[in-house]
Design a protein around this motif. Structure first.
Motif, PDB file in Angstrom:
ATOM      1  N   VAL A 119      61.183 -56.481  17.033  1.00 30.20           N
ATOM      2  CA  VAL A 119      61.127 -57.083  15.705  1.00 30.20           C
ATOM      3  C   VAL A 119      60.122 -58.227  15.769  1.00 30.20           C
ATOM      4  CG1 VAL A 119      62.413 -58.364  13.965  1.00 30.20           C
ATOM      5  CG2 VAL A 119      63.456 -56.401  15.116  1.00 30.20           C
ATOM      6  N   LEU A 120      59.185 -58.215  14.828  1.00 36.59           N
ATOM      7  CA  LEU A 120      58.057 -59.150  14.895  1.00 36.59           C
ATOM      8  C   LEU A 120      58.006 -60.004  13.637  1.00 36.59           C
ATOM      9  CD1 LEU A 120      55.729 -59.327  17.087  1.00 36.59           C
ATOM     10  CD2 LEU A 120      54.280 -58.221  15.392  1.00 36.59           C
ATOM     11  N   ASP A 121      57.932 -61.307  13.825  1.00 35.69           N
ATOM     12  CA  ASP A 121      57.652 -62.232  12.726  1.00 35.69           C
ATOM     13  C   ASP A 121      56.315 -62.896  12.985  1.00 35.69           C
ATOM     14  OD1 ASP A 121      59.506 -62.466  10.516  1.00 35.69           O
ATOM     15  OD2 ASP A 121      61.031 -62.967  12.004  1.00 35.69           O
ATOM     16  N   THR A 139      67.679 -64.554  14.130  1.00 35.58           N
ATOM     17  CA  THR A 139      67.183 -63.178  14.156  1.00 35.58           C
ATOM     18  C   THR A 139      67.035 -62.696  15.596  1.00 35.58           C
ATOM     19  OG1 THR A 139      65.987 -63.553  12.079  1.00 35.58           O
ATOM     20  CG2 THR A 139      65.329 -61.650  13.404  1.00 35.58           C
ATOM     21  N   ALA A 140      66.524 -63.555  16.466  1.00 34.85           N
ATOM     22  CA  ALA A 140      66.384 -63.195  17.876  1.00 34.85           C
ATOM     23  C   ALA A 140      67.745 -62.908  18.503  1.00 34.85           C
ATOM     24  CB  ALA A 140      65.674 -64.313  18.636  1.00 34.85           C
ATOM     25  N   ALA A 141      68.758 -63.710  18.152  1.00 35.36           N
ATOM     26  CA  ALA A 141      70.101 -63.496  18.698  1.00 35.36           C
ATOM     27  C   ALA A 141      70.670 -62.164  18.221  1.00 35.36           C
ATOM     28  CB  ALA A 141      71.013 -64.646  18.274  1.00 35.36           C
ATOM     29  N   ALA A 142      70.427 -61.822  16.953  1.00 38.57           N
ATOM     30  CA  ALA A 142      70.907 -60.546  16.431  1.00 38.57           C
ATOM     31  C   ALA A 142      70.227 -59.387  17.148  1.00 38.57           C
ATOM     32  CB  ALA A 142      70.645 -60.473  14.923  1.00 38.57           C
ATOM     33  N   CYS A 143      68.928 -59.499  17.356  1.00 41.93           N
ATOM     34  CA  CYS A 143      68.183 -58.439  18.045  1.00 41.93           C
ATOM     35  C   CYS A 143      68.699 -58.240  19.467  1.00 41.93           C
ATOM     36  CB  CYS A 143      66.695 -58.777  18.069  1.00 41.93           C
ATOM     37  SG  CYS A 143      65.887 -58.695  16.452  1.00 41.93           S
ATOM     38  N   ALA A 144      68.991 -59.334  20.135  1.00 36.82           N
ATOM     39  CA  ALA A 144      69.474 -59.253  21.517  1.00 36.82           C
ATOM     40  C   ALA A 144      70.786 -58.484  21.598  1.00 36.82           C
ATOM     41  CB  ALA A 144      69.630 -60.654  22.097  1.00 36.82           C
ATOM     42  N   ARG A 145      71.593 -58.523  20.549  1.00 37.10           N
ATOM     43  CA  ARG A 145      72.872 -57.824  20.544  1.00 37.10           C
ATOM     44  C   ARG A 145      72.708 -56.312  20.671  1.00 37.10           C
ATOM     45  NH1 ARG A 145      77.628 -59.959  18.995  1.00 37.10           N
ATOM     46  NH2 ARG A 145      77.685 -62.173  18.456  1.00 37.10           N
ATOM     47  N   VAL A 146      71.597 -55.791  20.145  1.00 37.08           N
ATOM     48  CA  VAL A 146      71.411 -54.335  20.142  1.00 37.08           C
ATOM     49  C   VAL A 146      70.288 -53.889  21.075  1.00 37.08           C
ATOM     50  CG1 VAL A 146      72.345 -54.101  17.814  1.00 37.08           C
ATOM     51  CG2 VAL A 146      69.881 -54.476  18.111  1.00 37.08           C
ATOM     52  N   GLU A 151      59.890 -61.167  18.682  1.00 33.41           N
ATOM     53  CA  GLU A 151      58.711 -61.978  18.963  1.00 33.41           C
ATOM     54  C   GLU A 151      58.279 -62.701  17.693  1.00 33.41           C
ATOM     55  OE1 GLU A 151      55.537 -59.670  20.595  1.00 33.41           O
ATOM     56  OE2 GLU A 151      56.821 -58.648  22.045  1.00 33.41           O
ATOM     57  N   ARG A 152      57.956 -63.966  17.853  1.00 36.86           N
ATOM     58  CA  ARG A 152      57.318 -64.719  16.774  1.00 36.86           C
ATOM     59  C   ARG A 152      55.899 -64.985  17.219  1.00 36.86           C
ATOM     60  NH1 ARG A 152      54.119 -68.848  15.883  1.00 36.86           N
ATOM     61  NH2 ARG A 152      55.278 -69.963  17.507  1.00 36.86           N
ATOM     62  N   VAL A 153      54.934 -64.449  16.504  1.00 31.31           N
ATOM     63  CA  VAL A 153      53.534 -64.576  16.888  1.00 31.31           C
ATOM     64  C   VAL A 153      52.762 -65.284  15.783  1.00 31.31           C
ATOM     65  CG1 VAL A 153      53.551 -62.536  18.382  1.00 31.31           C
ATOM     66  CG2 VAL A 153      53.020 -62.280  15.959  1.00 31.31           C
ATOM     67  N   GLY A 154      51.610 -65.825  16.160  1.00 31.96           N
ATOM     68  CA  GLY A 154      50.803 -66.562  15.195  1.00 31.96           C
ATOM     69  C   GLY A 154      49.395 -66.024  15.098  1.00 31.96           C
ATOM     70  N   VAL A 155      48.446 -66.940  15.040  1.00 27.29           N
ATOM     71  CA  VAL A 155      47.043 -66.574  14.866  1.00 27.29           C
ATOM     72  C   VAL A 155      46.491 -66.027  16.181  1.00 27.29           C
ATOM     73  CG1 VAL A 155      44.751 -67.426  14.237  1.00 27.29           C
ATOM     74  CG2 VAL A 155      46.780 -68.380  13.132  1.00 27.29           C
ATOM     75  N   LEU A 156      45.794 -64.910  16.114  1.00 21.08           N
ATOM     76  CA  LEU A 156      45.194 -64.333  17.308  1.00 21.08           C
ATOM     77  C   LEU A 156      44.092 -65.222  17.851  1.00 21.08           C
ATOM     78  CD1 LEU A 156      44.642 -60.512  16.596  1.00 21.08           C
ATOM     79  CD2 LEU A 156      46.345 -61.550  18.085  1.00 21.08           C
TER      80      LEU A 156
END
Length: 258
Positions: A119-121, A139-146, A151-156
């Protein structure tokens, strides 16, 4: 937070809305989901939403900003990614045990070749408010459950972004010419300069588009962050790069982190 605190809504490929507890709904093929919300459009809008044709999956994927477009190109150029979807679901949860719920729609769901989900933000570092940080953490905690990654990413990196923009012009399969591709893999059986290898195969005008396509697909390797692509850029067979990364644990960790 407990499992029952999380609720998920998504729209499937047929346009039907589904909702339920997150730990029940998580196995849905979100990489094929439709956008659960539309992008806003209004006079004076400062962001630039649009649609990007992804060679991965041969379909259009939405983006809301140039920053998201850059990350989409990065995903599309990654051989480990097999599918991606924009605005794939809406995740909500109870706030501080009360009835009021907070909801968040991640920017992308990514399915990797090994079957795992990411899951990407996409949010630049200087645009994360305290409430955003909490939202990403939950959101990261929810993802870890399953078993998903978050990942939270920004400007390349500007060099990486420029190289991806260039190579993306050669991402369509129609650019590929298999006889030339085979000769290029042979020409770069050992690392050598980009133009020298292309010239060894034939007329650069005809050969370079195929070479750029192979670089985009990851069938030949190049460091896209070392500098802007040029005649002297070193192109290597993928096997050589894999051996170099795998031969040293510290190098491998740095390569993944980079």
């Amino acid at each position: 937070m407990e499992a029952e605190d999380f609720w998920l809504e998504y729209v499937d490929a047929r346009g039907e809305l589904h909702e339920g507890p997150f730990e029940v709904m998580w196995s849905a093929p979100f990489e094929a989901a439709r956008q659960v919300r539309a992008f806003p459009s209004y006079r004076g809008q400062r962001s630039f939403p649009g649609w990007y044709w992804a060679a991965t999956g041969a379909e259009l994927v939405g983006y809301e900003s140039w920053v998201e477009l850059g990350q989409l190109m990065r995903l599309d150029c990654d051989p480990g990614v097999v599918a991606m979807a924009s605005q794939p679901f809406r995740l909500s949860w109870r706030s501080d045990g009360r009835n009021r719920r907070i909801s968040h729609t991640p920017d992308y769901f990514v399915r990797r070749r090994d079957g795992t989900g990411v899951v990407l933000d996409v949010r630049p570092d200087d645009r994360i408010e305290p409430e955003d940080a909490v939202m990403f953490e939950v959101t990261a905690a929810a993802c870890a459950r399953v078993g998903w990654s978050f990942e939270r990413v920004g400007v390349l990196d500007p060099v990486l972004a420029a190289n991806l923009r260039w190579l993306s012009g050669y991402r369509h399969p129609r650019v590929r010419r298999d006889p030339v591709a085979e000769e290029l893999r042979a020409a770069f059986a050992r690392p050598r300069g980009l133009l020298a290898g292309a010239c060894a195969v034939g007329d650069p005008i005809a050969v370079l588009p195929v070479l750029f396509h192979l670089l985009w697909c990851g069938e030949l390797a190049v460091d896209l962050e070392a500098g802007l692509l040029s005649a002297a850029t070193q192109v290597s067979p993928v096997s050589v790069v894999a051996e170099e990364v795998g031969g040293d644990a510290g190098t491998s960790e740095a390569a993944v982190a980079g």
